[in-house]
Design an enzyme around this catalytic site. Structure first.
Site, PDB file in Angstrom:
ATOM      1  N   LEU A  24      15.845 -23.290  14.286  1.00  0.00           N
ATOM      2  CA  LEU A  24      14.798 -22.338  14.158  1.00  0.00           C
ATOM      3  C   LEU A  24      13.877 -22.756  13.184  1.00  0.00           C
ATOM      4  O   LEU A  24      14.399 -23.051  11.964  1.00  0.00           O
ATOM      5  CB  LEU A  24      15.379 -20.930  14.160  1.00  0.00           C
ATOM      6  CG  LEU A  24      16.075 -20.309  15.138  1.00  0.00           C
ATOM      7  CD1 LEU A  24      16.382 -18.812  14.824  1.00  0.00           C
ATOM      8  CD2 LEU A  24      15.192 -20.173  16.502  1.00  0.00           C
ATOM      9  N   GLU A  31      15.289 -10.178  11.941  1.00  0.00           N
ATOM     10  CA  GLU A  31      14.660 -10.354  13.176  1.00  0.00           C
ATOM     11  C   GLU A  31      16.057 -10.960  14.008  1.00  0.00           C
ATOM     12  O   GLU A  31      16.217 -10.561  15.386  1.00  0.00           O
ATOM     13  CB  GLU A  31      13.910 -11.907  13.350  1.00  0.00           C
ATOM     14  CG  GLU A  31      12.851 -11.706  14.590  1.00  0.00           C
ATOM     15  CD  GLU A  31      13.477 -12.108  15.541  1.00  0.00           C
ATOM     16  OE1 GLU A  31      13.266 -11.891  16.831  1.00  0.00           O
ATOM     17  OE2 GLU A  31      14.278 -13.102  15.773  1.00  0.00           O
TER      18      GLU A  31
HETATM   19  N1  LIG Z   1      12.810 -18.790  18.524  1.00  0.00           N
HETATM   20  C1  LIG Z   1      13.456 -18.592  19.734  1.00  0.00           C
HETATM   21  O1  LIG Z   1      13.418 -17.438  20.173  1.00  0.00           O
HETATM   22  C2  LIG Z   1      14.380 -19.719  20.234  1.00  0.00           C
HETATM   23  C3  LIG Z   1      15.086 -19.231  21.277  1.00  0.00           C
HETATM   24  C4  LIG Z   1      16.095 -20.308  21.999  1.00  0.00           C
HETATM   25  C5  LIG Z   1      16.275 -21.509  21.491  1.00  0.00           C
HETATM   26  N2  LIG Z   1      15.109 -21.751  20.247  1.00  0.00           N
HETATM   27  C6  LIG Z   1      15.040 -23.243  19.797  1.00  0.00           C
HETATM   28  O2  LIG Z   1      14.720 -24.057  21.144  1.00  0.00           O
HETATM   29  C7  LIG Z   1      15.155 -25.393  20.839  1.00  0.00           C
HETATM   30  C8  LIG Z   1      16.107 -25.718  22.031  1.00  0.00           C
HETATM   31  O3  LIG Z   1      15.283 -25.486  23.149  1.00  0.00           O
HETATM   32  P1  LIG Z   1      15.019 -26.471  24.385  1.00  0.00           P
HETATM   33  O4  LIG Z   1      13.788 -26.115  24.900  1.00  0.00           O
HETATM   34  O5  LIG Z   1      14.701 -27.707  23.531  1.00  0.00           O
HETATM   35  O6  LIG Z   1      16.239 -26.617  25.043  1.00  0.00           O
HETATM   36  P2  LIG Z   1      17.008 -25.504  26.106  1.00  0.00           P
HETATM   37  O7  LIG Z   1      16.142 -25.186  27.220  1.00  0.00           O
HETATM   38  O8  LIG Z   1      18.055 -24.632  25.575  1.00  0.00           O
HETATM   39  O9  LIG Z   1      17.983 -26.674  26.711  1.00  0.00           O
HETATM   40  C9  LIG Z   1      17.545 -27.906  27.704  1.00  0.00           C
HETATM   41  C10 LIG Z   1      18.639 -28.113  28.549  1.00  0.00           C
HETATM   42  O10 LIG Z   1      18.947 -27.113  29.372  1.00  0.00           O
HETATM   43  C11 LIG Z   1      19.413 -27.574  30.623  1.00  0.00           C
HETATM   44  N3  LIG Z   1      18.625 -27.196  31.878  1.00  0.00           N
HETATM   45  C12 LIG Z   1      17.162 -27.047  31.593  1.00  0.00           C
HETATM   46  N4  LIG Z   1      16.673 -26.557  32.645  1.00  0.00           N
HETATM   47  C13 LIG Z   1      17.596 -26.693  33.606  1.00  0.00           C
HETATM   48  C14 LIG Z   1      17.528 -26.243  34.989  1.00  0.00           C
HETATM   49  N5  LIG Z   1      16.656 -25.839  35.537  1.00  0.00           N
HETATM   50  N6  LIG Z   1      18.740 -26.411  35.595  1.00  0.00           N
HETATM   51  C15 LIG Z   1      19.802 -26.931  34.943  1.00  0.00           C
HETATM   52  N7  LIG Z   1      19.861 -27.016  33.593  1.00  0.00           N
HETATM   53  C16 LIG Z   1      18.859 -26.924  33.056  1.00  0.00           C
HETATM   54  C17 LIG Z   1      19.430 -29.205  30.500  1.00  0.00           C
HETATM   55  O11 LIG Z   1      20.592 -29.386  30.003  1.00  0.00           O
HETATM   56  P3  LIG Z   1      21.799 -30.877  30.431  1.00  0.00           P
HETATM   57  O12 LIG Z   1      20.731 -32.011  29.374  1.00  0.00           O
HETATM   58  O13 LIG Z   1      22.843 -30.712  29.551  1.00  0.00           O
HETATM   59  O14 LIG Z   1      21.389 -31.448  31.742  1.00  0.00           O
HETATM   60  C18 LIG Z   1      18.280 -29.258  29.555  1.00  0.00           C
HETATM   61  O15 LIG Z   1      18.300 -30.453  28.686  1.00  0.00           O
HETATM   62  C19 LIG Z   1      15.811 -25.254  19.655  1.00  0.00           C
HETATM   63  O16 LIG Z   1      15.158 -25.706  18.436  1.00  0.00           O
HETATM   64  C20 LIG Z   1      16.392 -23.884  19.332  1.00  0.00           C
HETATM   65  O17 LIG Z   1      16.416 -23.635  17.896  1.00  0.00           O
HETATM   66  C21 LIG Z   1      14.264 -20.981  19.866  1.00  0.00           C
END
Ligand SMILES: NC(=O)c1ccc[n+]([C@@H]2O[C@H](COP(=O)([O-])OP(=O)(O)OC[C@H]3O[C@@H](n4cnc5c(N)ncnc54)[C@H](OP(=O)(O)O)[C@@H]3O)[C@@H](O)[C@H]2O)c1
Length: 185
Positions: A24, A31
């Site tokens: 984050l 929060e």
């Molecule tokens: N501020 C907030 O509220 C908040 C909330 C959540 C996360 N975050 C931040 O967001 C970042 C992570 O999020 P991100 O967007 O990079 O990744 P993410 O959406 O958490 O993960 C992506 C992974 O999910 C899997 N995936 C995605 N779509 C899919 C589908 N339709 N079917 C099957 N698997 C699927 C894949 O995994 P595989 O590669 O294993 O196939 C993909 O590489 C971090 O920095 C975290 O701290 C912030």
């Protein structure tokens, strides 16, 4: 017909950023406590809530805090067999959002379902017919981010004033934010 309503919960800054370098962009203790309360609270004490997340969001949770306690943790990945071997017993690993919903529909012990990120999972959930509300913490500051909350279609989602979340401005250190709810029409 599925009875599972998807609620999204996210915190985003002014440029709609939600993450950077797998973490984050900010440290907001209150929060984080809000996130825990919202995703954990149940009215039927015999039930629990489910949290649905992408594999990278799972990876971002410090090991001591995962799986997220008192919630059914569901992780989406394209590599189900591999990820299943990496996660503790009890964590549900599925290849997509529909499979997550099927799993929740098949159980009688889940009260609410929270989609907790990241980007592509939020987008898929917003576009899904089962989408209900978006609980968005709007942080009144810009941060460097590499991960963003998808555009909210304001024709489909309307800002609502609901008493279930505090309406007034929240402050932690020099950061101000609001708890907002967008409801699907
Ligand atoms: N501020 C907030 O509220 C908040 C909330 C959540 C996360 N975050 C931040 O967001 C970042 C992570 O999020 P991100 O967007 O990079 O990744 P993410 O959406 O958490 O993960 C992506 C992974 O999910 C899997 N995936 C995605 N779509 C899919 C589908 N339709 N079917 C099957 N698997 C699927 C894949 O995994 P595989 O590669 O294993 O196939 C993909 O590489 C971090 O920095 C975290 O701290 C912030």
């Amino acid at each position: 017909m599925s009875r599972t309503q998807l609620n999204l919960i996210a915190a985003a800054c002014e440029n709609m950023g939600i993450g950077i370098n797998g973490t984050l962009p900010w440290k907001l203790k209150k929060e984080m406590a809000y996130f825990t309360t919202m995703t954990t609270s149940v009215s039927d004490k015999k039930k629990v809530n489910a949290v649905i997340m992408g594999r990278r969001t799972w990876d971002c949770i410090p090991i001591k805090y995962r799986p997220l306690s008192n919630r059914i943790n569901i992780v989406l990945t394209h590599n189900v067999d591999y990820v299943k071997k990496q996660v503790p017993e009890g964590v549900i690993v599925v290849p997509g959002l529909d499979e997550a919903i099927d799993h929740i529909d098949s159980r009688s012990d889940i009260e609410s379902t929270w989609v907790i990120g990241g980007s592509s999972i939020y987008k898929a959930a917003m576009e899904h017919p089962n989408c209900g509300k978006i609980y968005l913490t709007e942080i009144q500051k810009s941060f460097d981010c590499d991960t963003f909350f998808p555009d909210i279609n304001k024709q489909r989602f309307h800002l609502v004033n609901e008493e279930e979340v505090p309406g007034e401005k929240q402050s932690e250190g020099d950061i101000n934010y609001y708890y907002r709810i967008y409801k699907r029409l």
